[in-house]
Design a protein around this motif. Structure first.
Motif, short mmCIF file in Angstrom:
data_model
loop_
_atom_site.label_atom_id
_atom_site.label_comp_id
_atom_site.label_asym_id
_atom_site.label_seq_id
_atom_site.Cartn_x
_atom_site.Cartn_y
_atom_site.Cartn_z
N LEU A 1 0.82 -1.20 0.00
CA LEU A 1 0.00 0.00 0.00
C LEU A 1 0.86 1.26 0.00
O LEU A 1 0.52 2.25 -0.65
CB LEU A 1 -0.93 -0.01 1.20
N GLY A 2 1.99 1.18 0.70
CA GLY A 2 2.90 2.33 0.70
C GLY A 2 3.38 2.65 -0.69
O GLY A 2 3.40 3.81 -1.12
N GLY A 3 3.77 1.60 -1.42
CA GLY A 3 4.24 1.83 -2.78
C GLY A 3 3.16 2.47 -3.63
O GLY A 3 3.41 3.46 -4.34
N VAL A 4 1.96 1.91 -3.58
CA VAL A 4 0.87 2.45 -4.40
C VAL A 4 0.60 3.90 -4.04
O VAL A 4 0.44 4.77 -4.90
CB VAL A 4 -0.40 1.60 -4.20
N LEU A 5 0.58 4.17 -2.72
CA LEU A 5 0.28 5.53 -2.28
C LEU A 5 1.32 6.52 -2.77
O LEU A 5 1.00 7.59 -3.31
CB LEU A 5 0.23 5.54 -0.75
N ILE A 6 2.59 6.16 -2.60
CA ILE A 6 3.65 7.07 -3.05
C ILE A 6 3.53 7.32 -4.54
O ILE A 6 3.66 8.45 -5.02
CB ILE A 6 5.04 6.49 -2.70
N GLY A 7 3.26 6.25 -5.29
CA GLY A 7 3.12 6.41 -6.73
C GLY A 7 2.00 7.36 -7.08
O GLY A 7 2.16 8.27 -7.91
N ILE A 8 0.86 7.19 -6.43
CA ILE A 8 -0.30 8.04 -6.75
C ILE A 8 -0.02 9.48 -6.37
O ILE A 8 -0.34 10.41 -7.14
CB ILE A 8 -1.55 7.50 -6.07
N ILE A 9 0.62 9.68 -5.20
CA ILE A 9 0.90 11.05 -4.78
C ILE A 9 1.80 11.76 -5.79
O ILE A 9 1.51 12.87 -6.24
CB ILE A 9 1.56 11.07 -3.39
N PHE A 10 2.88 11.09 -6.18
CA PHE A 10 3.77 11.73 -7.14
C PHE A 10 3.08 11.96 -8.47
O PHE A 10 3.31 12.96 -9.15
CB PHE A 10 5.03 10.87 -7.33
N GLY A 11 2.22 11.00 -8.86
CA GLY A 11 1.50 11.18 -10.10
C GLY A 11 0.61 12.40 -10.06
O GLY A 11 0.59 13.22 -10.99
N VAL A 12 -0.10 12.57 -8.95
CA VAL A 12 -1.00 13.71 -8.83
C VAL A 12 -0.22 15.01 -8.84
O VAL A 12 -0.59 15.99 -9.50
CB VAL A 12 -1.86 13.56 -7.57
N VAL A 13 0.90 15.04 -8.11
CA VAL A 13 1.70 16.26 -8.08
C VAL A 13 2.23 16.60 -9.48
O VAL A 13 2.26 17.76 -9.90
CB VAL A 13 2.86 16.13 -7.09
N ALA A 14 2.62 15.55 -10.22
CA ALA A 14 3.11 15.78 -11.59
C ALA A 14 2.01 16.40 -12.43
O ALA A 14 2.25 17.34 -13.19
CB ALA A 14 3.57 14.46 -12.20
N CYS A 15 0.79 15.86 -12.31
CA CYS A 15 -0.31 16.41 -13.09
C CYS A 15 -0.54 17.87 -12.73
O CYS A 15 -0.78 18.71 -13.59
CB CYS A 15 -1.59 15.64 -12.82
N PHE A 16 -0.48 18.15 -11.42
CA PHE A 16 -0.71 19.51 -10.99
C PHE A 16 0.35 20.45 -11.57
O PHE A 16 0.05 21.58 -11.96
CB PHE A 16 -0.70 19.55 -9.47
N THR A 17 1.59 19.96 -11.61
CA THR A 17 2.66 20.79 -12.16
C THR A 17 2.43 21.08 -13.63
O THR A 17 2.67 22.20 -14.10
CB THR A 17 4.02 20.09 -12.01
N THR A 18 1.95 20.07 -14.37
CA THR A 18 1.80 20.32 -15.79
C THR A 18 0.66 21.28 -16.08
O THR A 18 0.49 21.74 -17.20
CB THR A 18 1.51 19.01 -16.55
N LYS A 19 -0.12 21.59 -15.05
CA LYS A 19 -1.19 22.55 -15.26
C LYS A 19 -0.61 23.92 -15.62
O LYS A 19 -1.24 24.71 -16.31
CB LYS A 19 -1.99 22.65 -13.97
N PHE A 20 0.63 24.16 -15.16
CA PHE A 20 1.17 25.49 -15.34
C PHE A 20 2.25 25.58 -16.40
O PHE A 20 2.90 26.60 -16.54
CB PHE A 20 1.76 25.98 -14.01
N THR A 21 2.48 24.48 -17.12
CA THR A 21 3.63 24.51 -18.02
C THR A 21 3.26 24.95 -19.42
O THR A 21 3.94 24.61 -20.39
CB THR A 21 4.26 23.12 -18.12
N GLU A 22 2.20 25.73 -19.53
CA GLU A 22 1.76 26.08 -20.86
C GLU A 22 2.82 26.85 -21.65
O GLU A 22 2.92 26.73 -22.86
CB GLU A 22 0.50 26.94 -20.76
N HIS A 23 3.60 27.63 -20.93
CA HIS A 23 4.58 28.45 -21.64
C HIS A 23 5.93 27.78 -21.76
O HIS A 23 6.84 28.33 -22.38
CB HIS A 23 4.73 29.80 -20.92
#
Lengths: 625, 191
Positions: free
Chosen positions: A257-279
């Motif tokens: 469960l730890g592995g899955v959780l860490i993976g999901i957290i990093f995935g979500v943060v990555a998605c959030f970051t790409t929200k701002f990379t338009e430029h």
């Protein structure tokens, strides 16, 4: 073909020469004491030696792959992994004979493997995992990954321990914990080997996903078991208390469960970051890769399952990031991932061949035979039991042939080998036998099972993946079936309307999509619509202008309808018109996806492909069931 | 809820239905509860509006066409009662093994259902008009009529073996040989 073989041999000789010169160079400097003069150019191998060797390796592997694929006969019979291992064996043999193998750099270093070689392969697998089949078959996959692996470990461990008391092993003592450590590392199916073999035989998606999913998810189980038994061996069998056992069992949940959780957290943060990379679209592929790699490293740091983390990170990113990033970045990420994973796979297999040729072996015939046999037998038994169990709730039952392919596809690979290499010899005195047996099992599965699974699949008429482009009517009917079935499921209430899935879907729509995406798909479609509308107007205005001068045949409605009635007689005119219409509608900055490039044939098929692509992009998507 | 349903559904009826359709008693009872839940006016049959109330069906591109098919082919006078309802759903019961197939959920009947989604005038042929209608429903809004027409013509060209510009049922089935229609058109019925 012969030219390429000689090219390869040339590279080999070159590499050997460089290494020889390297050894000579060192002695040369020590023995001479020349007066200092200005040197126009110097030969300074020290400076680049390590990096040079690695790069040469990569080049060698890639050239070898190029060479293999030029010979259709070879690739038909042997999977790539076999050929790479053989190449590694040859080079290893050469290095051994010329006594250069003492340098440790030429053996598969477990740290290198786990930190650099493995993550890209798993990330590529997770990123391109077809989500629908994965979640449809999740129950089966979990059952196999967890319970089947446990079953295999216990059985193989007990068997080996049982046989250790008989004279088959030649009177070398094997204590119980060592047997179980070995069983833990040898019973897990290897994702790299499965990937390498199954991608070449093109079985249907469901079978592939069950075997591959099992090989990915069993990482948690096999890591936990390996660690448990390894630590128990370190603690010493006499000193174990009940608490150790309980904590061992608990660690399973923590690791997975730890592995899955860490993976999901990093995935979500990555998605959030790409929200701002338009430029800064150039950074987008880098962001994706870096976050995924961080997920892996973080999990390894806290000793949870890195493979699970990076898999789920990739899956999460795929869902949301593809909406955010530009088309070019999407294509780039895809290509970079594929390239990295291909390189790493090549290196892994070559290194396995290379590391085989060394002095660290201790061949024990009885042990090796018993290991191979028990791996095979218990795999078949395990699949038979658990697949039948899974059939109780499955919609599409697993047939006997499916089960045969699943047992046959249980390949062991580099992960088992690396785990065997990092065993502590002081605590586990039989390490050399284990390493030898592991290599033997890996070779057996990769060579014998890998080579024969292709013909087996053809012979048993297993359902293959549809490689040809489906016809237009097939596509339409496919989509129609999806829509109809979604509707009917709702009507009959068997989708479970108040269930978890609906709640997840709502959560997704209301929260995740709003937080993580730059603009919701709805807005995006509206903007696109407006753009396309403007373009159509512009183009038809231009065309009217041109036709008035008699330059371009008008695609206006009246003229077009008369030509469509003559469609079946003069297909070329229709296509010509259609391409023009399409060209009028494609937005300017489109970079078509990679499949689009691949499907471009000779010119008169090109319009066909365009029509297909057009249809694909414009049909309403069916909701996942 | 469960006990209510079994009281209203007679025992012989239940047995009859189970035998004909191949459902288990629990599945039939569950479907009966679903039927009653959809039947808001509590009159023993469903009308179009009842089915259109389901949000999923409403937003589905082919929702209306599906309800047309259900009402006209399986119900009568714009009404469908429970027996007709369950005979309709029996078509989609998964069943590859010989023991599970009844006359309802054969591959032919599943494909015939799809064919009927196109062929609304029941002349056993899909002509250009009918294909265009369905295409228009399935495709997004910003498509030129000409483009849809081309796609329709291309599709008919692919399927039409005898050159009469329309698709008969046999031609339709031939194309779907490669797709696993049987698997795709099977539903899981909870019990």
């Amino acid at each position: 073909m012969y030219q390429n073989k000689s090219l390869v041999i040339l590279i080999l000789l070159l590499g050997l020469l460089i290494h020889k010169y390297y050894c000579k160079e060192q002695t040369y400097i020590h023995n001479q004491a020349k007066p200092l003069r200005f040197h126009v150019a110097e030969f300074n191998f020290d400076h680049v030696s390590d990096v040079y060797a690695i790069t040469l390796w990569i080049l060698l592997g890639s050239l070898a792959k190029v060479g293999f694929h030029l010979s259709y006969r070879l690739t038909e019979k042997f999977p790539e992994s076999c050929l790479l291992i053989i190449l590694g064996l040859i080079v290893g043999g050469l290095l051994y004979i010329t006594h250069l193998a003492e340098q440790k750099a030429y053996v598969l270093n477990s740290d290198t493997f786990f930190l650099f070689l493995l993550p890209p392969i798993i990330l590529e697998a997770g990123y391109f995992m077809p989500n629908r089949p994965f979640f449809d078959n999740l129950g089966t996959i979990l059952l196999l990954a967890i319970v089947n692996t446990l079953f295999n470990t216990v059985c193989i461990g007990l068997t080996i321990y049982g046989f250790a008391h008989t004279p088959i092993f030649g009177r070398t003592p094997f204590d119980m914990l060592s047997c179980f450590v070995f069983a833990a590392l040898i019973s897990a199916v290897d994702p790299v080997a499965v990937l390498a073999t199954f991608t070449e035989i093109h079985v249907n998606d469901m079978l592939y996903i069950v075997v591959f999913g099992e090989s990915l998810l069993n990482d948690a189980v096999s890591i936990v078991l390996y660690r448990i038994f390894d630590s128990f061996a370190k603690i010493g069998q006499q000193n174990l208390i009940l608490m150790d056992y309980v904590l061992g069992a608990l660690s399973f949940f923590v690791v997975s469960l730890g592995g899955v959780l860490i993976g999901i957290i990093f995935g979500v943060v990555a998605c959030f970051t790409t929200k701002f990379t338009e430029h800064t679209p150039v950074l987008e592929p880098l962001i994706i890769l870096v976050y995924a790699y961080l997920a892996y490293l973080t999990s390894e740091m806290v000793s949870v399952s890195g493979i699970l983390a990076i898999t789920f990170c990739g899956m999460v990113m795929k869902q949301y990031v593809s909406f955010n990033i530009s088309k070019k970045s999407d294509a780039t990420t895809e290509y970079v991932l594929k390239m990295l994973s291909s390189i790493m796979e090549t290196i892994i297999f070559m290194f396995m061949g290379l590391s085989t040729v060394s002095d660290n072996h201790s061949w024990n015939t009885g042990f090796v035979l018993i290991t191979i046999l028990s791996c095979l037998v218990f795999r078949v038994i395990g699949i038979a039991i658990f697949a039948n169990l899974a059939n109780c709730w499955r919609l599409l039952e697993l047939t006997r042939i499916d089960m045969l392919i699943m047992s046959y596809g249980g390949l062991r690979g580099a992960i088992a080998f690396s785990l065997a290499l990092i065993l502590d010899e002081t605590k586990i005195p039989r390490k050399k036998e284990f390493v030898t047996a592991t290599i033997a099992v890996v070779f057996f599965t990769v060579f014998i099972q890998g080579i024969t699974i292709g013909p087996l699949v053809k012979c048993l008429n297993v359902r293959r993946k549809q490689i040809e482009e489906p016809t237009m009517s097939a596509k339409l009917t496919n989509r129609m079936m999806d829509h109809v079935m979604t509707c009917l499921e709702e009507i009959s209430g068997s989708g479970g309307s108040n269930s978890l899935r609906d709640k997840c879907r709502n959560l997704d729509r209301n929260y995740f999509k709003r937080w993580l995406l730059r603009e919701t798909p709805q807005e995006k479609m509206d903007i696109k619509l407006l753009q396309t509308f403007k373009k159509i107007n512009m183009q038809s205005a231009m065309k009217v202008h041109d036709t008035s001068k008699g330059l371009v045949p008008t695609p206006s409605s009246a003229a077009f309808h008369t030509s469509t009635s003559a469609t079946n007689l003069r297909p070329s005119s229709t296509f010509a018109n259609f391409s023009q219409l399409l060209a009028a509608n494609l937005p300017e900055q489109t970079v078509p996806d990679l499949m689009f490039f691949e499907s471009q044939g000779p010119d008169h098929y090109r319009d066909d492909a365009q029509m297909h692509h057009f249809l694909d992009t414009n049909l309403y998507r069916a909701k996942p069931r | 809820m469960g006990s209510n349903a079994s009281i209203m559904l007679q025992q012989e009826d239940l047995q009859n239905i189970c035998q004909q359709t191949g459902f288990t008693t629990k599945q039939v009872q569950r479907l009966y509860s679903r039927f009653k839940a959809l039947d808001k006016r509590d009159c023993g049959f469903l009308i179009r509006e009842d089915l259109l109330c389901i949000p999923e069906v409403n937003i589905n591109p082919l929702g209306e066409r599906l309800i047309d098919v259900i009402m006209e082919d399986y119900g009568e006078n714009n009404k469908i009662n429970f027996k007709q309802f369950i005979f309709l759903l029996a078509k989609f019961r998964g069943g590859k093994a010989k023991s599970l197939t009844t006359e309802f959920n054969t591959r032919e009947s599943k494909l015939k259902f799809l064919f009927d989604m196109y062929d609304r005038n029941h002349d056993m042929k899909i002509d250009r008009r009918e294909l265009l209608d369905v295409l228009k429903m399935m495709v997004g809004g910003n498509i030129h009529d000409d483009q849809i027409a081309t796609i329709a013509d291309h599709t008919i060209g692919e399927l039409d073996d005898d050159g009469d510009k329309s698709i008969t049922f046999e031609e339709f089935c031939n194309t779907l040989e490669r797709i696993d229609a049987d698997d795709k058109m099977s539903m899981k019925f909870l019990s």
